[in-house]
Design a protein around this motif. Structure first.
Motif, PDB file in Angstrom:
ATOM      1  N   THR A  57      34.411 188.889  57.641  1.00  0.00           N
ATOM      2  CA  THR A  57      35.637 188.882  56.851  1.00  0.00           C
ATOM      3  C   THR A  57      36.857 188.930  57.756  1.00  0.00           C
ATOM      4  O   THR A  57      37.845 188.224  57.525  1.00  0.00           O
ATOM      5  CB  THR A  57      35.650 190.073  55.874  1.00  0.00           C
ATOM      6  OG1 THR A  57      34.497 189.990  55.030  1.00  0.00           O
ATOM      7  CG2 THR A  57      36.902 190.073  55.032  1.00  0.00           C
ATOM      8  N   LEU A  58      36.804 189.747  58.804  1.00  0.00           N
ATOM      9  CA  LEU A  58      37.923 189.824  59.744  1.00  0.00           C
ATOM     10  C   LEU A  58      38.165 188.476  60.416  1.00  0.00           C
ATOM     11  O   LEU A  58      39.322 188.045  60.582  1.00  0.00           O
ATOM     12  CB  LEU A  58      37.653 190.906  60.791  1.00  0.00           C
ATOM     13  CG  LEU A  58      38.753 191.123  61.828  1.00  0.00           C
ATOM     14  CD1 LEU A  58      40.059 191.523  61.157  1.00  0.00           C
ATOM     15  CD2 LEU A  58      38.325 192.182  62.844  1.00  0.00           C
ATOM     16  N   ALA A  59      37.093 187.798  60.789  1.00  0.00           N
ATOM     17  CA  ALA A  59      37.241 186.475  61.406  1.00  0.00           C
ATOM     18  C   ALA A  59      37.872 185.489  60.425  1.00  0.00           C
ATOM     19  O   ALA A  59      38.726 184.671  60.799  1.00  0.00           O
ATOM     20  CB  ALA A  59      35.878 185.970  61.877  1.00  0.00           C
ATOM     21  N   TRP A  60      37.458 185.559  59.164  1.00  0.00           N
ATOM     22  CA  TRP A  60      38.027 184.688  58.118  1.00  0.00           C
ATOM     23  C   TRP A  60      39.504 184.972  57.910  1.00  0.00           C
ATOM     24  O   TRP A  60      40.332 184.055  57.851  1.00  0.00           O
ATOM     25  CB  TRP A  60      37.241 184.882  56.831  1.00  0.00           C
ATOM     26  CG  TRP A  60      37.775 184.167  55.635  1.00  0.00           C
ATOM     27  CD1 TRP A  60      37.670 182.827  55.352  1.00  0.00           C
ATOM     28  CD2 TRP A  60      38.463 184.752  54.516  1.00  0.00           C
ATOM     29  NE1 TRP A  60      38.253 182.539  54.129  1.00  0.00           N
ATOM     30  CE2 TRP A  60      38.747 183.704  53.609  1.00  0.00           C
ATOM     31  CE3 TRP A  60      38.862 186.052  54.209  1.00  0.00           C
ATOM     32  CZ2 TRP A  60      39.419 183.931  52.402  1.00  0.00           C
ATOM     33  CZ3 TRP A  60      39.530 186.283  53.011  1.00  0.00           C
ATOM     34  CH2 TRP A  60      39.805 185.236  52.129  1.00  0.00           C
ATOM     35  N   VAL A  61      39.848 186.258  57.808  1.00  0.00           N
ATOM     36  CA  VAL A  61      41.256 186.631  57.655  1.00  0.00           C
ATOM     37  C   VAL A  61      42.063 186.116  58.836  1.00  0.00           C
ATOM     38  O   VAL A  61      43.145 185.530  58.671  1.00  0.00           O
ATOM     39  CB  VAL A  61      41.398 188.168  57.528  1.00  0.00           C
ATOM     40  CG1 VAL A  61      42.868 188.581  57.664  1.00  0.00           C
ATOM     41  CG2 VAL A  61      40.826 188.659  56.216  1.00  0.00           C
ATOM     42  N   SER A  62      41.533 186.287  60.042  1.00  0.00           N
ATOM     43  CA  SER A  62      42.260 185.899  61.260  1.00  0.00           C
ATOM     44  C   SER A  62      42.567 184.412  61.275  1.00  0.00           C
ATOM     45  O   SER A  62      43.616 183.979  61.788  1.00  0.00           O
ATOM     46  CB  SER A  62      41.461 186.303  62.502  1.00  0.00           C
ATOM     47  OG  SER A  62      41.278 187.709  62.538  1.00  0.00           O
ATOM     48  N   ARG A  63      41.669 183.606  60.710  1.00  0.00           N
ATOM     49  CA  ARG A  63      41.895 182.154  60.678  1.00  0.00           C
ATOM     50  C   ARG A  63      43.059 181.779  59.756  1.00  0.00           C
ATOM     51  O   ARG A  63      43.570 180.663  59.842  1.00  0.00           O
ATOM     52  CB  ARG A  63      40.619 181.430  60.232  1.00  0.00           C
ATOM     53  CG  ARG A  63      39.502 181.474  61.254  1.00  0.00           C
ATOM     54  CD  ARG A  63      38.438 180.424  60.989  1.00  0.00           C
ATOM     55  NE  ARG A  63      37.701 180.660  59.767  1.00  0.00           N
ATOM     56  CZ  ARG A  63      36.632 181.429  59.663  1.00  0.00           C
ATOM     57  NH1 ARG A  63      36.171 182.081  60.731  1.00  0.00           N
ATOM     58  NH2 ARG A  63      35.995 181.581  58.500  1.00  0.00           N
ATOM     59  N   HIS A  64      43.433 182.699  58.890  1.00  0.00           N
ATOM     60  CA  HIS A  64      44.517 182.395  57.952  1.00  0.00           C
ATOM     61  C   HIS A  64      45.821 183.098  58.310  1.00  0.00           C
ATOM     62  O   HIS A  64      46.759 183.113  57.517  1.00  0.00           O
ATOM     63  CB  HIS A  64      44.078 182.768  56.531  1.00  0.00           C
ATOM     64  CG  HIS A  64      42.970 181.914  56.014  1.00  0.00           C
ATOM     65  ND1 HIS A  64      43.164 180.627  55.562  1.00  0.00           N
ATOM     66  CD2 HIS A  64      41.629 182.134  55.937  1.00  0.00           C
ATOM     67  CE1 HIS A  64      42.010 180.106  55.183  1.00  0.00           C
ATOM     68  NE2 HIS A  64      41.058 181.000  55.409  1.00  0.00           N
ATOM     69  N   LEU A  65      45.889 183.636  59.527  1.00  0.00           N
ATOM     70  CA  LEU A  65      47.125 184.226  60.020  1.00  0.00           C
ATOM     71  C   LEU A  65      47.915 183.201  60.826  1.00  0.00           C
ATOM     72  O   LEU A  65      47.399 182.147  61.204  1.00  0.00           O
ATOM     73  CB  LEU A  65      46.808 185.445  60.895  1.00  0.00           C
ATOM     74  CG  LEU A  65      46.031 186.585  60.230  1.00  0.00           C
ATOM     75  CD1 LEU A  65      45.794 187.705  61.232  1.00  0.00           C
ATOM     76  CD2 LEU A  65      46.749 187.097  58.991  1.00  0.00           C
TER      77      LEU A  65
END
Length: 320
Positions: free
Chosen positions: A14-22
């Protein structure tokens, strides 16, 4: 939502997914649990920006297996509703990203902007907040989306109502008979479908509680099309359980005073009030747990059941 000030980890996928949308150069520097939700796990994410500042996002993840079967539909609808609400004047989060099938995250998730303010569930200042709640709901019902959401779903049946311990069985049987009837005719409106104090954020000046204002409305996963009375009834029963039956009865009046239009006859209005009151009988334990976690420790399951019984009884007394 009420913030619980302890740091928590965000799951790695989830953290990796969130990071891709920053934005470029941004990273998540802190995560805090938000208490108050019943169906989903909520996190406030503090994002560090390249200039040394921060901004906040909110991560909503459905981790309970009981709800996972519904989450794809819920998250699609919520993301769609948030997109529609942008620019309408209704203060709602903005969608950032959605993973409704957990294709990238450990659990189905929605990432959205963070709104200022907090939920206020205390009795103090209620006289100010109830008219604000009513006015906000009138504004929501005035929306006319280009694409209507799905038709409302009734959340109870005559066979699933749970009569509280110690309640007058005859009164509750009569209430169940009310919802055996066909639903009254209605003019459709855009519904939030879970509009209640736990999903409304306020800014409340410490020195002047009467200066409270609404800063946001959250949890749009159940948006639908149906009678305005149903949203009013849902907020009414929540007010009755949080603050006493008289406030549940007061909310419909406040809604009309704010310019809202309810069903034409008293019996039609009471049909929706009774229906939502009875629907709440099936989830008293969940509701009471969430409110106690948010600080209303006196709202035991028994206390909430007693208030629900008193509220349903008051509705049935009004029916004559």
């Amino acid at each position: 939502m009420v913030t619980k000030h302890d740091e928590v980890d965000v799951r790695p996928l989830t953290l990796a997914w969130v990071s891709r949308h920053l934005e470029v150069g941004e990273r998540v520097v802190r995560a805090e649990a938000l208490q108050g939700g019943i169906t989903a796990e909520m996190r406030r994410l503090t994002v560090g920006t390249p200039d040394g500042g921060t901004r906040d996002l909110v991560l909503r993840s459905f981790v309970d297996p009981f709800y996972v079967g519904h989450t794809e539909d819920w998250l699609h609808r919520e993301a769609g509703a948030l997109t529609m609400l942008a620019g309408t004047g209704v203060p709602a989060p903005g969608p950032v990203a959605v993973d409704p099938t957990a294709a990238h995250c450990e659990y189905p998730s929605l990432l959205m902007t963070h709104l200022a303010g907090r939920t206020v569930l205390d009795d103090e200042g209620l006289e100010t907040r109830v008219p604000l709640l009513a006015g906000q709901l009138v504004a929501i019902h005035a929306l006319r989306p280009a694409e209507r959401p799905r038709q409302y779903v009734a959340l109870t049946t005559a066979d699933t109502v749970v009569t509280p311990k110690g309640a007058d069985a005859a009164v509750w049987a009569a209430a169940v008979d009310v919802i055996r009837r066909p639903a009254p005719p209605y003019e459709g409106r855009f519904l939030h479908r879970d509009f209640q104090p736990g999903n409304v954020l306020f800014a409340v000046p410490l020195a002047r509680p009467a200066g409270a204002r609404i800063t946001g409305v959250v949890d749009w996963a159940a948006t639908s099309w149906g009678p305005a009375d149903l949203d009013v009834a849902h907020c009414s029963v929540n007010l009755a359980l949080l603050h006493g039956p008289v406030w549940g009865l007061r909310f419909a009046e406040a809604y009309e005073e704010a310019g809202g239009v309810l069903a034409a006859t008293a019996s039609e209005r009471l049909y929706w009030q009774v229906r939502d009151g009875l629907a709440t009988s099936e989830e008293v334990q969940l509701v009471a747990q969430a409110w106690r976690a948010a600080g209303r420790t006196e709202l035991t399951m028994r206390a909430v059941e007693e208030r629900l019984d008193a509220y349903v009884t008051a509705l049935m007394d009004a029916l004559g």
